[in-house]
Design an enzyme around this catalytic site. Structure first.
Site, mmCIF file in Angstrom:
data_model
loop_
_atom_site.group_PDB
_atom_site.id
_atom_site.type_symbol
_atom_site.label_atom_id
_atom_site.label_comp_id
_atom_site.label_asym_id
_atom_site.label_seq_id
_atom_site.Cartn_x
_atom_site.Cartn_y
_atom_site.Cartn_z
ATOM 1 N N ALA A 57 0.857 -1.183 0.000
ATOM 2 C CA ALA A 57 0.000 0.000 0.000
ATOM 3 C C ALA A 57 0.894 1.235 0.000
ATOM 4 C CB ALA A 57 -0.920 0.017 1.218
ATOM 5 N N LYS A 58 0.305 2.363 -0.274
ATOM 6 C CA LYS A 58 1.022 3.636 -0.196
ATOM 7 C C LYS A 58 0.009 4.751 -0.086
ATOM 8 C CE LYS A 58 5.387 4.942 -0.233
ATOM 9 N NZ LYS A 58 6.455 4.208 0.472
ATOM 10 N N GLY A 59 0.429 5.854 0.485
ATOM 11 C CA GLY A 59 -0.446 7.014 0.597
ATOM 12 C C GLY A 59 0.340 8.289 0.397
#
Length: 434
Positions: A119-121
């Site tokens: 995941a990444k944000g």
């Protein structure tokens, strides 16, 4: 788009296709899919993130006006467990970049055999121009906006570019207030006082240097006689410099977003860290450091050295400048610093590449340690953390090298094949619902 990619009707061009970083990640996946004979249906599933969310993040600035920032959270895969990945604050952040970083995180967790998906944000902002109060309001509002897709068994954030342990503390507090109890396992990279893990802050840079030592041994080179150039002096770059100094390697040039410096006799790393962290140094930059001369940042990557460590941004080594590199080892501390076109050029050189999904995996590895400790409410000592990190990093390094030698692959393709194959196998075993 690649032949393995979904048709335009399945993957709207407006979502990801305009991002060169996302297309780069897809091109890597397409290449490794051919190497491991990946099922085309699973390849398509791996090409498209499982969940992507774009949120408006309105906050009141210190001057009183309302400003709306744009935030992103992308979960590439939930097949292997909770998705895991950093949250970055940077002006250039967009959905495609975040999607690519999430994809790379899936492969990274696969290589390290961690029970996570990628995941990444990110939030499109310049944290250097925000006050502490503005950053806190931004972080808390972003957390509120993505509450529906995060959780300790769903998606666990960590620090990345422009964020730190204080950012994680705000997320922890905001989430805990919503669920009604203290939930330290919602984030990693927290302050020690809030359930953080000893050594987490240093883990990525420390892992980079573990890999560098193994690469030098592979090449029969001595660390004490080696020189290093490091691009980036944030958390990863600065710790990498400190760890290189500890093993006797001479750091001769360093760069950050504001400039680059060089001292062919060696930079005093401890003094440089003090200079960058001085309260009078508003932007925490290396620019103006008295112990080295300033150079054109464009010269940094082409500076002759034993080890080159790009530890800042993605796509900095391209088909145009790859031939100018003058290093023996390229240790990718950043995510995606080398484009596929650059890889084609470097394949004709003798440069030993330690690919990003292996080289900088120390951060997510110790994040996993922190998450496990928080779930169990049983904390480890520093010696245990560092010993386990070294054990897992060296095991992963040698798995990659063994795969590369056995199948005559580049280190990057070997690393990607290990990471992608693990996730693909799990998807195949779980099947397609319904």
């Amino acid at each position: 788009m690649s032949s393995l990619a979904p048709a335009p009707a399945q993957l709207p061009a407006t979502l990801f296709d305009n991002s060169p970083t996302y297309l780069m990640a897809c091109r890597q996946l397409e290449t490794v899919a051919k190497v491991i004979d990946l099922d085309p249906g699973i390849a398509q599933r791996l090409m498209v993130p499982k969940r992507s969310q774009i949120v408006a993040v309105p906050i009141r600035m210190d001057a009183g006006q309302i400003r709306v920032f744009i935030g992103f959270r992308v979960q590439h895969s939930l097949t292997s467990g909770a998705s895991k990945g950093g949250l970055r604050y940077a002006p250039h952040v967009d959905l495609g970049e975040v999607a690519a970083l999430a994809m790379w995180m899936s492969w990274k967790c696969g290589i390290m055999n961690l029970p996570y998906g990628g995941a990444k944000g990110g939030i499109a902002c310049d944290p250097a121009l925000l006050s502490m109060g503005e950053k806190e309001r931004l972080t808390r509002r972003f957390t509120e906006e993505v509450l529906n897709i995060i959780g300790p068994r769903v998606d666990v954030m960590a620090p990345d570019m422009g964020t730190d342990e204080q950012t994680m503390a705000w997320i922890y507090d905001t989430y805990s207030m919503k669920v009604g109890y203290a939930c330290p396992e919602i984030v990693t990279g927290k302050p020690l006082e809030l359930g953080g893990c000893i050594g987490r802050k240093e883990a990525t840079g420390r892992g980079v240097v573990y890999c560098i030592r193994e690469a030098l041994a592979d090449l029969k080179l001595v660390p004490e006689k080696a020189t290093a150039v490091v691009q980036g002096f944030g958390n990863v770059g600065s710790v990498t410099c400190e760890e290189l100094a500890k093993i006797g390697t001479t750091v001769i040039a360093v760069g950050d977003r504001y400039g680059a410096i060089r001292n062919t006799r060696g930079i005093d790393v401890a003094a440089l860290v003090r200079y960058a962290n001085d309260e009078k140094n508003k932007f925490k930059t290396i620019k103006g450091f008295p112990g080295a001369e300033e150079i054109d940042p464009n010269e940094l990557l082409s500076t002759p050295c034993t080890v080159l460590v790009p530890a800042a941004m993605e796509r900095v080594i391209t088909g145009e400048n790859a031939a100018k590199l003058r290093c023996r080892v390229l240790a990718e501390g950043a995510n995606g610093p080398t484009t596929p076109d650059a890889d084609d050029v470097l394949a004709r050189s003798d440069i030993f590449i330690i690919p990003d999904i292996l080289c900088n995996a120390g951060g997510v590895t110790v994040s996993y340690f922190e998450w496990v400790q928080d779930l169990q409410q049983f904390m480890w000592g520093e010696e245990q953390v560092n010993a386990q990190l070294k054990k897992l990093m060296l095991a992963a390094f040698h798995r990659v090298r063994d795969r590369a030698n056995e199948q005559r692959l580049s280190n990057r393709l070997a690393a990607l094949s290990l990471g992608v194959q693990k996730v693909a196998t799990e998807k195949a075993k779980r099947g397609l619902f319904p």
